[in-house]
Design a protein around this motif. Structure first.
Motif, PDB file in Angstrom:
ATOM      1  N   LEU A 101       0.832  -1.213   0.000  1.00 50.35           N
ATOM      2  CA  LEU A 101       0.000   0.000   0.000  1.00 50.35           C
ATOM      3  C   LEU A 101       0.866   1.263   0.000  1.00 50.35           C
ATOM      4  N   ALA A 102       1.906   1.249   0.829  1.00 55.63           N
ATOM      5  CA  ALA A 102       2.739   2.457   0.942  1.00 55.63           C
ATOM      6  C   ALA A 102       3.478   2.748  -0.369  1.00 55.63           C
ATOM      7  N   LEU A 103       3.820   1.681  -1.140  1.00 49.04           N
ATOM      8  CA  LEU A 103       4.533   1.893  -2.407  1.00 49.04           C
ATOM      9  C   LEU A 103       3.692   2.686  -3.411  1.00 49.04           C
ATOM     10  N   THR A 141      12.167  -6.643   9.138  1.00 48.02           N
ATOM     11  CA  THR A 141      13.167  -6.000   8.271  1.00 48.02           C
ATOM     12  C   THR A 141      12.795  -6.279   6.818  1.00 48.02           C
ATOM     13  N   ALA A 142      13.271  -5.419   5.932  1.00 50.46           N
ATOM     14  CA  ALA A 142      13.010  -5.634   4.500  1.00 50.46           C
ATOM     15  C   ALA A 142      14.287  -5.383   3.726  1.00 50.46           C
ATOM     16  N   ARG A 143      14.459  -6.206   2.708  1.00 49.51           N
ATOM     17  CA  ARG A 143      15.649  -6.075   1.853  1.00 49.51           C
ATOM     18  C   ARG A 143      15.172  -5.920   0.407  1.00 49.51           C
ATOM     19  N   LEU A 144      15.649  -4.867  -0.243  1.00 50.87           N
ATOM     20  CA  LEU A 144      15.284  -4.633  -1.654  1.00 50.87           C
ATOM     21  C   LEU A 144      16.382  -5.167  -2.560  1.00 50.87           C
ATOM     22  N   ARG A 150      13.155   5.348  -3.195  1.00 49.83           N
ATOM     23  CA  ARG A 150      11.934   5.354  -2.376  1.00 49.83           C
ATOM     24  C   ARG A 150      11.459   3.928  -2.077  1.00 49.83           C
ATOM     25  N   LEU A 151      11.612   3.027  -3.066  1.00 48.69           N
ATOM     26  CA  LEU A 151      11.251   1.617  -2.830  1.00 48.69           C
ATOM     27  C   LEU A 151      11.997   1.088  -1.615  1.00 48.69           C
ATOM     28  N   GLY A 152      13.299   1.340  -1.599  1.00 53.17           N
ATOM     29  CA  GLY A 152      14.142   0.832  -0.505  1.00 53.17           C
ATOM     30  C   GLY A 152      13.765   1.453   0.818  1.00 53.17           C
ATOM     31  N   SER A 153      13.584   2.792   0.830  1.00 51.92           N
ATOM     32  CA  SER A 153      13.346   3.420   2.136  1.00 51.92           C
ATOM     33  C   SER A 153      11.932   3.135   2.643  1.00 51.92           C
ATOM     34  N   ILE A 154      10.943   3.059   1.742  1.00 47.26           N
ATOM     35  CA  ILE A 154       9.585   2.717   2.210  1.00 47.26           C
ATOM     36  C   ILE A 154       9.557   1.280   2.725  1.00 47.26           C
ATOM     37  N   ALA A 155      10.171   0.372   1.980  1.00 48.16           N
ATOM     38  CA  ALA A 155      10.149  -1.034   2.405  1.00 48.16           C
ATOM     39  C   ALA A 155      10.796  -1.190   3.778  1.00 48.16           C
TER      40      ALA A 155
END
Ligand SMILES: [Zn+2]
Ligand SMILES: [Zn+2]
Length: 435
Positions: A253-255, A325-328, A310-315
């Motif tokens: 959703l945030a993406l 945690t999330a890894r792009l 933005r993908l990386g920082s939002i994730a």
């Protein structure tokens, strides 16, 4: 005396040849007389489609045809690519014409008599294979153009580098291929082109029309994977673990705000799509991990960089808010934006209008699909255009799209495609624009 006569004779011959310019009517007549065979080739490819990097039969047919025309043929480039040069007997520039040969993992549902029933292996599964993007038409069109250009060689200025390219739709995991691999393997050393041209059949235009635009034509594409890591626990006691599925859902959703809030949409559109969510195996286990797979489409390097950032920082930010945690990971082999050289687009548009009529040539919108030919267009001034293949009686907006299992090519569009390519090529060779 004798030598003077010889010189005069040679000059007479030379000027006769220079005067006998190849006309548009001649190209149209040649295309018309070859029409049946081009359609036979297309139907044969359609019945026998092959997936990316597996175009063995297709490339053998292409090579056989080019050899029969007397051309020296290079095979095996970027696995199954085929390359040959038509050398005109007059001096002139060099152009590159490119067709792609691969099909898609789609089970065909049209009712054409030459429907594909072929299967292939894709990501470890047996799948139906179909020319659902029309690359069968592209290959047949370029084979036809090759034959006609060879026939005109005595009056043709310059050279034509014919490129039959594998794997436009992307390579199987762990492999390389397509336009970037052909470039790495020295495609532009075979003959150094001054300009490059390619076309694509499309459902969004009626047969008989073409469309193009100067500048960005198709988006740059990137593929991404986000791995969200939580802590596995019983589905009945979520407080004893960290749920990566809830975190991943909020990330999806945030993406959506990247395009709607962060980019200047007055400059160019962009797309962020999550196409797959994988995680968990059973209703009452909260898994340790969830995976999101998606694509981004942008029309500038600036937007591309911003979206990836933005993908990386939002994730990671949204995951952190859930204690996860999330890894792009950005996938290899992105496609750059496909850019039509503005000056050359003007020249090509004039050729297309002369060849097909004013009304047949339309202005293309920006396209958020992508093309690996963009790599060639980065290296050589290039123009790429759409060729309509939806029957004139049908509303193109309701026609099954490229990549659909019902994608249908009105074969009247194939002749238009062939004529468009021939006119653009020969016009350029006979009157190269000064740059
Ligand atoms: Zn496609
Ligand atoms: Zn395609």
């Amino acid at each position: 005396m004798k030598s003077a006569w010889f010189v005069a004779f040679c000059c007479t011959l030379g000027s006769t040849a220079a005067l006998a310019e190849i006309t548009g009517a001649e190209l149209d007549a040649a295309a018309a007389s070859l029409d049946k065979r081009v359609i036979e080739w297309r139907r044969d490819f359609h019945r026998n489609p092959e997936l990316a990097n597996r175009e063995v039969r297709t490339s053998a047919k292409v090579a056989e045809h080019l050899r029969a025309l007397g051309l020296e043929v290079r095979t095996g480039m970027a696995h199954t690519g085929v390359v040959a040069v038509v050398e005109g007997e007059l001096a002139g520039p060099t152009i590159l014409l490119r067709a792609d040969m691969d099909a898609l993992p789609v089970t065909e549902r049209t009712d054409v008599p030459f429907r594909s029933t072929a299967t292939g292996e894709f990501r470890g599964r047996t799948v139906g294979v179909m020319h659902a993007c029309g690359h069968d038409a592209h290959t047949a069109i370029l084979m036809g153009a090759a034959e006609i250009l060879v026939g005109l060689r005595g009056r043709l200025p310059g050279k034509v580098l014919l490129v039959f390219q594998p794997a436009e739709e992307g390579v199987p995991e762990g492999e390389q291929g397509g336009a970037p691999l052909m470039l790495d393997e020295g495609l532009l050393d075979v003959a150094k082109p001054d300009a490059a041209f390619s076309l694509h059949v499309g459902s969004l235009l009626p047969a008989g029309t073409v469309a193009l635009r100067p500048g960005p034509m198709m988006a740059g594409s990137d593929f991404f994977r986000i791995v969200v890591t939580g802590r596995q626990t019983h589905g009945a006691r979520p407080w004893s673990g960290i749920d990566p599925i809830v975190a991943a859902s909020n990330i999806v959703l945030a993406l959506q705000t990247i395009v709607s809030r962060d980019l200047d949409l007055t400059a160019a559109p962009a797309v962020v799509t999550v196409g797959a969510i994988n995680g968990g195996v059973r209703h009452n286990i909260i898994p340790a991990e969830a995976e999101l797979l998606g694509t981004i489409r942008t029309f500038s390097e600036k937007d591309r960089k911003e979206v990836i950032e933005r993908l990386g920082s939002i994730a990671s930010g949204v995951a952190a808010a859930h204690g996860a945690t999330a890894r792009l990971e950005m996938m290899p082999a992105p496609n750059p934006v496909l850019v039509n050289d503005p000056d050359l687009t003007q020249v090509v548009t004039e050729s297309l209008k002369r060849a097909l009529g004013m009304d047949a040539v339309r202005a293309s919108t920006l396209n958020t699909v992508a093309e690996d030919y963009a790599h060639i267009a980065e290296a050589v001034p290039s123009v790429y255009w759409w060729v309509g293949v939806t029957p004139a009686s049908q509303d193109p907006s309701t026609a099954p799209d490229n990549h659909s299992e019902l994608f249908y090519v009105d074969e009247a569009g194939i002749n238009v495609g062939l004529r468009s390519l021939l006119h653009v090529a020969v016009d350029y060779l006979q009157a190269p624009p000064s740059r």
